[in-house]
Design an enzyme around this catalytic site. Structure first.
Site, PDB file in Angstrom:
ATOM      1  N   MET A 136      15.522  -4.390  -4.241  1.00 27.21           N
ATOM      2  CA  MET A 136      15.908  -3.491  -3.162  1.00 27.21           C
ATOM      3  C   MET A 136      15.760  -2.036  -3.559  1.00 27.21           C
ATOM      4  O   MET A 136      15.619  -1.718  -4.747  1.00 27.21           O
ATOM      5  CB  MET A 136      17.345  -3.772  -2.721  1.00 27.21           C
ATOM      6  N   CYS A 137      15.745  -1.177  -2.546  1.00 25.20           N
ATOM      7  CA  CYS A 137      15.639   0.265  -2.737  1.00 25.20           C
ATOM      8  C   CYS A 137      14.319   0.602  -3.451  1.00 25.20           C
ATOM      9  O   CYS A 137      13.247   0.216  -2.985  1.00 25.20           O
ATOM     10  CB  CYS A 137      16.860   0.769  -3.508  1.00 25.20           C
ATOM     11  N   ILE A 138      14.366   1.249  -4.605  1.00 26.11           N
ATOM     12  CA  ILE A 138      13.147   1.637  -5.318  1.00 26.11           C
ATOM     13  C   ILE A 138      12.594   0.513  -6.186  1.00 26.11           C
ATOM     14  O   ILE A 138      11.431   0.557  -6.608  1.00 26.11           O
ATOM     15  CB  ILE A 138      13.413   2.900  -6.182  1.00 26.11           C
ATOM     16  N   THR A 191      14.125  -5.216   0.429  1.00 27.47           N
ATOM     17  CA  THR A 191      14.744  -4.469   1.529  1.00 27.47           C
ATOM     18  C   THR A 191      14.877  -3.004   1.116  1.00 27.47           C
ATOM     19  O   THR A 191      15.068  -2.714  -0.073  1.00 27.47           O
ATOM     20  CB  THR A 191      16.122  -5.063   1.905  1.00 27.47           C
TER      21      THR A 191
END
Length: 223
Positions: A136-138, A191
């Protein structure tokens, strides 16, 4: 037998470690679903320490990634080198700049980045046994170097990060903060989380969907 998920951390704090909300929401959802988990982190020095009030680098201070990650895990954590894929049904990597500074050098090297060898070794078993992998994220920027090229992932719609993914041979899919991208063939779920989120509730929706889909995939793996 209770399903077990490995959660890989990169420190404690959005600017130099793992994103605290993303990690907490991941652990919360796993617990709500009755899934067991164990946190892991590399026993290495952080790239640097950031003052989270001013967002400035603290000169002359050094911290250990494993010890900082233990803050998030309430002390229940093991060195990344001890992660054995045979003992887990899936693995999840929350985001935060620690992913781009401690688990890799993406923050400085961009699409020329290298991924921490210990992380590659830890994920080999999950990849070979087709066990679900969530990021998720980066952290999805790691996928082309960490797993393989041609795997569909998302960081939302960030042009720099998505461009780097494409330059490394990955496949980026634009995605809203409350949704997920699933590469069924490679068993990878991603995500955007705080690449887009402006509220914790927005991040929670996408993260819960990711964990839910990982849970469904584990059912298929063990069926």
């Amino acid at each position: 037998m209770t399903k077990q998920v490995a959660v890989i951390l990169a420190g404690c704090g959005v600017y130099d470690g793992s994103e605290i909300y993303e990690t907490t929401l991941t652990l919360l959802r796993l617990d709500q679903l009755g899934i067991g988990y164990r946190c892991f982190a590399p026993d290495i020095e952080q790239h640097h320490v950031v003052n989270h009030l001013t967002q400035e680098v603290v000169e002359g201070e050094q911290r250990n990634v494993l010890l900082e990650s233990a803050r998030l895990a309430r002390g229940e954590i093991s060195p990344l080198e001890e992660l054995d894929a045979d003992k887990f049904d899936a693995v999840i990597v929350p985001g935060g700049f620690g992913v781009a500074k401690n688990l890799s050098d993406f923050a400085s090297a961009g699409d020329s980045m290298q991924v921490l060898d210990a992380l590659k070794v830890a994920l080999v078993g999950f990849r070979e046994e087709a066990k679900p992998i969530g990021l998720m994220c980066i952290s999805p920027v790691l996928v082309p170097r960490l797993l393989d090229e041609g795997i569909a992932v998302t960081v939302g719609n960030d042009p720099a990060a998505s461009g780097a993914i494409s330059a490394m041979g990955g496949l980026h899919r634009s995605c809203g903060v409350e949704d997920i991208v699933v590469d069924l063939e490679h068993r990878v779920v991603t995500t955007p989380a705080y690449m887009l989120a402006t509220r914790i509730s927005e991040a929670a929706t996408g993260i819960f969907k990711l964990v839910d889909r990982i849970n469904e995939m584990m059912d298929l793996t063990t069926a």
